[in-house]
Design a protein around this motif. Structure first.
Motif, PDB file in Angstrom:
ATOM      1  N   TRP A  57       0.842  -0.967   0.231  1.00 48.48           N
ATOM      2  CA  TRP A  57       0.018  -0.278  -0.140  1.00 48.48           C
ATOM      3  C   TRP A  57       0.894   1.400  -0.185  1.00 48.48           C
ATOM      4  CZ3 TRP A  57      -3.786  -1.113  -1.719  1.00 48.48           C
ATOM      5  CH2 TRP A  57      -4.995  -1.930  -1.564  1.00 48.48           C
ATOM      6  N   LEU A  58       1.855   0.946   0.532  1.00 46.81           N
ATOM      7  CA  LEU A  58       2.906   2.849   0.629  1.00 46.81           C
ATOM      8  C   LEU A  58       3.036   2.739  -1.182  1.00 46.81           C
ATOM      9  CD1 LEU A  58       5.007   1.900   3.609  1.00 46.81           C
ATOM     10  CD2 LEU A  58       3.060   3.654   3.160  1.00 46.81           C
ATOM     11  N   GLN A  59       3.894   1.650  -1.646  1.00 43.54           N
ATOM     12  CA  GLN A  59       4.341   1.774  -3.184  1.00 43.54           C
ATOM     13  C   GLN A  59       3.213   1.907  -3.719  1.00 43.54           C
ATOM     14  OE1 GLN A  59       6.235  -2.245  -4.407  1.00 43.54           O
ATOM     15  NE2 GLN A  59       6.906  -2.171  -2.160  1.00 43.54           N
ATOM     16  N   PHE A  60       1.872   1.844  -3.524  1.00 48.55           N
ATOM     17  CA  PHE A  60       0.900   1.738  -4.427  1.00 48.55           C
ATOM     18  C   PHE A  60       0.045   3.507  -4.131  1.00 48.55           C
ATOM     19  CE2 PHE A  60      -3.853   2.134  -4.314  1.00 48.55           C
ATOM     20  CZ  PHE A  60      -4.394   2.061  -5.830  1.00 48.55           C
ATOM     21  N   GLY A  61      -0.126   3.840  -3.086  1.00 53.01           N
ATOM     22  CA  GLY A  61      -0.307   4.972  -2.685  1.00 53.01           C
ATOM     23  C   GLY A  61       0.932   6.389  -2.981  1.00 53.01           C
ATOM     24  N   SER A  62       2.229   5.955  -3.040  1.00 51.17           N
ATOM     25  CA  SER A  62       3.486   7.168  -3.932  1.00 51.17           C
ATOM     26  C   SER A  62       3.055   6.351  -5.555  1.00 51.17           C
ATOM     27  CB  SER A  62       4.606   6.358  -3.509  1.00 51.17           C
ATOM     28  OG  SER A  62       5.093   6.115  -1.805  1.00 51.17           O
ATOM     29  N   VAL A  63       3.587   5.802  -6.182  1.00 50.00           N
ATOM     30  CA  VAL A  63       2.921   5.904  -7.611  1.00 50.00           C
ATOM     31  C   VAL A  63       1.650   6.722  -7.995  1.00 50.00           C
ATOM     32  CG1 VAL A  63       2.982   3.937  -9.608  1.00 50.00           C
ATOM     33  CG2 VAL A  63       4.057   3.299  -7.646  1.00 50.00           C
ATOM     34  N   VAL A  64      -0.094   6.440  -6.925  1.00 50.23           N
ATOM     35  CA  VAL A  64      -1.283   7.119  -7.399  1.00 50.23           C
ATOM     36  C   VAL A  64      -1.028   8.504  -7.136  1.00 50.23           C
ATOM     37  CG1 VAL A  64      -2.785   7.029  -7.674  1.00 50.23           C
ATOM     38  CG2 VAL A  64      -2.262   4.921  -7.394  1.00 50.23           C
ATOM     39  N   CYS A  65      -0.801   8.689  -6.303  1.00 46.60           N
ATOM     40  CA  CYS A  65       0.132  10.329  -5.086  1.00 46.60           C
ATOM     41  C   CYS A  65       0.750  11.032  -6.962  1.00 46.60           C
ATOM     42  CB  CYS A  65      -0.026  10.348  -4.543  1.00 46.60           C
ATOM     43  SG  CYS A  65      -1.088  10.166  -3.382  1.00 46.60           S
ATOM     44  N   GLY A  66       1.793  10.324  -7.424  1.00 45.98           N
ATOM     45  CA  GLY A  66       2.966  10.949  -8.341  1.00 45.98           C
ATOM     46  C   GLY A  66       2.086  10.887  -9.738  1.00 45.98           C
ATOM     47  N   ILE A  67       1.199   9.692  -9.677  1.00 45.16           N
ATOM     48  CA  ILE A  67       0.676  10.198 -11.213  1.00 45.16           C
ATOM     49  C   ILE A  67      -0.040  11.387 -11.117  1.00 45.16           C
ATOM     50  CG2 ILE A  67      -0.931   9.107 -13.075  1.00 45.16           C
ATOM     51  CD1 ILE A  67       0.636   6.172 -12.200  1.00 45.16           C
ATOM     52  N   SER A  68      -0.909  11.320 -10.092  1.00 38.24           N
ATOM     53  CA  SER A  68      -2.297  12.436  -9.648  1.00 38.24           C
ATOM     54  C   SER A  68      -1.354  13.951  -9.766  1.00 38.24           C
ATOM     55  CB  SER A  68      -2.766  11.724  -8.975  1.00 38.24           C
ATOM     56  OG  SER A  68      -3.019  10.717  -8.030  1.00 38.24           O
ATOM     57  N   MET A  69      -0.422  13.630  -9.289  1.00 37.40           N
ATOM     58  CA  MET A  69       0.371  15.312  -9.452  1.00 37.40           C
ATOM     59  C   MET A  69       0.828  15.901 -10.704  1.00 37.40           C
ATOM     60  SD  MET A  69       0.754  17.209  -6.470  1.00 37.40           S
ATOM     61  CE  MET A  69       0.068  17.026  -4.656  1.00 37.40           C
ATOM     62  N   LEU A  70       1.347  14.798 -11.757  1.00 36.36           N
ATOM     63  CA  LEU A  70       1.798  14.586 -12.864  1.00 36.36           C
ATOM     64  C   LEU A  70       0.471  15.200 -13.870  1.00 36.36           C
ATOM     65  CD1 LEU A  70       4.193  12.015 -13.217  1.00 36.36           C
ATOM     66  CD2 LEU A  70       4.615  14.740 -12.747  1.00 36.36           C
ATOM     67  N   ALA A  79      -6.202  12.147  -2.947  1.00 41.40           N
ATOM     68  CA  ALA A  79      -6.284  12.168  -1.386  1.00 41.40           C
ATOM     69  C   ALA A  79      -7.333  10.320  -1.079  1.00 41.40           C
ATOM     70  CB  ALA A  79      -8.108  13.010  -1.461  1.00 41.40           C
ATOM     71  N   PHE A  80      -7.743  10.435  -2.182  1.00 35.44           N
ATOM     72  CA  PHE A  80      -7.957   8.853  -1.597  1.00 35.44           C
ATOM     73  C   PHE A  80      -6.614   8.101  -1.640  1.00 35.44           C
ATOM     74  CE2 PHE A  80      -9.714   4.374  -2.785  1.00 35.44           C
ATOM     75  CZ  PHE A  80     -11.037   3.580  -1.644  1.00 35.44           C
ATOM     76  N   ALA A  81      -5.658   7.281  -3.103  1.00 31.68           N
ATOM     77  CA  ALA A  81      -4.313   6.885  -2.578  1.00 31.68           C
ATOM     78  C   ALA A  81      -4.079   7.401  -0.919  1.00 31.68           C
ATOM     79  CB  ALA A  81      -3.692   7.170  -3.791  1.00 31.68           C
ATOM     80  N   PHE A  82      -4.153   8.289  -1.312  1.00 34.80           N
ATOM     81  CA  PHE A  82      -3.056   8.800  -0.171  1.00 34.80           C
ATOM     82  C   PHE A  82      -4.300   8.569   1.071  1.00 34.80           C
ATOM     83  CE2 PHE A  82      -2.410  11.669   3.494  1.00 34.80           C
ATOM     84  CZ  PHE A  82      -0.909  11.787   3.477  1.00 34.80           C
ATOM     85  N   GLY A  83      -5.110   7.615   1.463  1.00 39.25           N
ATOM     86  CA  GLY A  83      -5.963   7.601   2.418  1.00 39.25           C
ATOM     87  C   GLY A  83      -5.410   6.425   3.215  1.00 39.25           C
ATOM     88  N   ILE A  84      -5.533   5.290   2.077  1.00 42.62           N
ATOM     89  CA  ILE A  84      -4.766   3.905   2.117  1.00 42.62           C
ATOM     90  C   ILE A  84      -3.686   3.379   2.073  1.00 42.62           C
ATOM     91  CG2 ILE A  84      -7.234   3.568   1.074  1.00 42.62           C
ATOM     92  CD1 ILE A  84      -6.349   2.692  -1.715  1.00 42.62           C
ATOM     93  N   SER A  85      -2.959   5.117   2.214  1.00 47.31           N
ATOM     94  CA  SER A  85      -1.027   4.614   2.312  1.00 47.31           C
ATOM     95  C   SER A  85      -0.524   5.112   3.510  1.00 47.31           C
ATOM     96  CB  SER A  85      -0.793   5.192   0.457  1.00 47.31           C
ATOM     97  OG  SER A  85      -1.366   5.845   0.381  1.00 47.31           O
ATOM     98  N   LEU A  86       0.285   6.411   2.750  1.00 45.90           N
ATOM     99  CA  LEU A  86       1.196   7.090   3.716  1.00 45.90           C
ATOM    100  C   LEU A  86       0.383   7.905   4.746  1.00 45.90           C
ATOM    101  CD1 LEU A  86       3.206   9.332   0.662  1.00 45.90           C
ATOM    102  CD2 LEU A  86       4.193   7.612   3.024  1.00 45.90           C
ATOM    103  N   GLY A  87      -1.530   8.155   4.623  1.00 41.92           N
ATOM    104  CA  GLY A  87      -1.770   8.528   5.664  1.00 41.92           C
ATOM    105  C   GLY A  87      -2.167   8.406   6.722  1.00 41.92           C
ATOM    106  N   PRO A  88      -2.967   6.548   6.538  1.00 40.65           N
ATOM    107  CA  PRO A  88      -2.925   6.234   8.073  1.00 40.65           C
ATOM    108  C   PRO A  88      -1.416   4.718   8.522  1.00 40.65           C
ATOM    109  CG  PRO A  88      -3.605   4.973   5.528  1.00 40.65           C
ATOM    110  CD  PRO A  88      -3.588   6.668   5.985  1.00 40.65           C
ATOM    111  N   LEU A  89      -0.712   4.655   7.178  1.00 40.02           N
ATOM    112  CA  LEU A  89       0.507   3.155   7.248  1.00 40.02           C
ATOM    113  C   LEU A  89       1.960   4.393   8.289  1.00 40.02           C
ATOM    114  CD1 LEU A  89       0.056   1.210   4.239  1.00 40.02           C
ATOM    115  CD2 LEU A  89      -0.856   0.868   6.742  1.00 40.02           C
TER     116      LEU A  89
END
Length: 522
Positions: free
Chosen positions: A341-354, A391-401
């Protein structure tokens, strides 16, 4: 541990501890709304100030709470480590309630008195962010720990959403001339504060803390209450015996007598600190605060130019964060590993920012005398979607973990000190990001999101090469073994899979060769 008892007391204790997250979330959620309420501005004589002075005054009200939270962490540390976890929960709730009362009794219209209440309020929240994850991790069996720790982030987001809509409802329902318009949202802070204070009377102390203080009979009583099983039950006796072994091993090492700086000579402790500090930095630097700050402007740039539509989309932004935290707590945390989930969140958040970088660059700035600025465009709609996806990707990765992992990786006898360091880092970077982001947006505009996309990439690399898998690993010797073997060659082929169904690992069957079970290149 066989689930022959009931988890009702365990869940009750976790809910009470998670109320510190409600203190955190509501304080963040409501303050932005009341700072623009006409009744608040009039009561504190802010409506007569020039724009620059008004901005400075309101910024100070927001910032002083963050400073209080940063101060609250080291203040709460000795209470948490010496005077029991439960007393620290009482300590933070008492400060929070007193701070709220100080904001409420302000009849002279002095913003300094209100800010003093905010400062005290923040100190209570800061102490709560330290003790709650520690307490929850120590009372939870491995099979329930991830879910219960995730409840903290869920409480934060639920309360933040409640805070936003409380200020919104007060503005919609109550007259601008009524002091109740700003006093009611402020008074709502008393609800979670008082509930937390009363809840600490009911719940038990951390059994692990009691065992390490040599209070094994009290630890046995606490475990019996938490597991809703009689003290003679084999599962309770097994856990008590494990606590006894851990406390005896600690005494043999003279760990409680060693200074913290001596503890830092241990490579395993330094490794754990670097993992915790890195996760807290990553949590702040991937860019959620930039979206929290700039979301209304993005929505207006996207063509949603009315204040009501912008506020509605901002409220929906809060709903997405609640949904992500809740779904992680009850669903996602059980599906895959923490590292996934940490990897997933980092990837999805990065793509969203791009994608957001590309869209914002093409959108006209709000306020321009350009008819195109008020029209819905594909870029505008996509930019709104990217905000929600992030927001959703962050909430299932870096946010809680980030909170979860920091609360479980440190040795118990120095856990309060180590968590104080990681929590201070979290608050410090939150202050930095909150202060720097407006200047970045004003100076480099859309490139701000490109910068945060780069931070997402760094977060991904950090997780891939430095963060081990801790899901399902029992606290104590198993966690010690995990970190003590990082960087060493495997010495055994016996592998025991670590997952949420493992339960309490047998101490006689733990393997020191964990490369395959944790998926981390040693």
């Amino acid at each position: 541990m066989a689930n022959e008892g009931s988890y009702r007391n365990l869940y009750l204790a976790a809910v009470v501890a998670c109320l510190t997250g409600a203190l955190f979330g509501y304080s963040v959620g409501f303050i932005g709304g009341i700072l623009v309420l006409p009744s608040f501005l009039h009561h504190f004589r802010l409506d007569s100030l020039p724009p620059d002075s008004l901005a400075s005054a309101t910024s100070g009200t927001v910032t002083i709470w963050l400073v209080g939270a940063l101060i609250g962490v080291p203040l709460g540390m000795p209470v948490c480590s010496r005077w029991r976890r439960r007393r620290c929960l009482s300590f933070c709730s008492t400060l929070y309630v007193l701070g709220t009362a100080l904001q409420m009794v302000n009849v002279n219209g002095s913003l300094r008195v209100f800010d003093a209440g905010r400062l005290l309020n923040g100190v209570g929240v800061g102490a709560g962010t330290l003790v709650s994850p520690v307490y929850i991790s120590e009372i939870s069996p491995p099979s329930e720990r991830g879910m219960l720790l995730s409840g903290y982030q869920t409480a934060v987001q639920l309360a933040a959403l409640a805070g936003f809509w409380a200020a919104f409802a007060a503005h919609s329902i109550l007259s601008n001339s009524s002091a109740l318009q700003w006093q009611i949202p402020v008074a709502v802070q008393l609800l979670p504060g008082v509930l937390l204070l009363l809840g600490t009377i009911i719940i038990s102390e951390s059994p692990k803390f009691l065992a390490e203080k040599g209070l094994l009979l009290s630890a046995e009583d606490a475990l019996s209450w938490l597991r809703a099983l009689p003290k003679e039950h084999p599962d309770v006796l097994e856990e008590v015996e494990e606590l006894r072994e851990d406390s005896q091993a600690l005494e043999m090492l003279d760990a409680p007598e060693r200074s913290f700086f001596r503890e830092l000579r241990d490579r395993s402790v330094r490794r754990r600190l670097s993992v915790g500090v890195g996760l807290m930095i990553a949590q702040n630097m991937v860019g959620l605060n930039a979206l929290n700050y700039y979301a209304p402007t993005i929505f207006m740039s996207a063509g949603f130019t009315s204040v009501s539509s912008s506020l509605f989309l901002t409220g929906l932004f809060g709903v997405i964060k609640v949904l992500s935290a809740t779904s992680f707590m009850f669903v996602f945390v059980r599906l895959r590993s923490n590292r996934f989930w940490l990897q997933f969140g980092s990837v999805v958040c990065g793509i969203s920012m791009l994608v957001l970088t590309y869209c914002v660059r093409r959108m006209p700035a709000p306020g321009r005398h350009n008819p195109e600025a008020s029209k819905l465009t594909a870029d505008g709609i996509v930019s709104v979607l990217m905000v929600y996806i992030f927001a959703f990707a962050f909430g299932i990765s870096l946010g809680p973990l980030s909170w979860n992992i920091c609360s479980e990786i440190f040795p118990s006898h120095i856990k309060a000190k180590c968590c104080a360091i990681t929590t201070c880092v979290q608050w410090l970077f939150q202050i930095v990001v909150a202060g720097v982001t407006p200047h970045l947006l004003a100076s480099i505009g859309w490139a701000t999101y490109l910068l945060y996309a780069g931070c997402c990439a760094v977060s991904l690399v950090w997780v891939l090469f430095y963060v081990p898998e801790t899901k399902g690993v029992p606290l104590g010797r198993a966690m010690d073994d995990l970190f003590s073997q990082l960087g060493k060659a495997p010495q055994a082929e016996c592998i025991e899979e670590v997952d949420e169904t493992t339960g309490l690992l047998s101490r006689r069957q733990r393997s020191i060769g964990r490369r395959d079970s944790i998926g981390f290149p040693v």
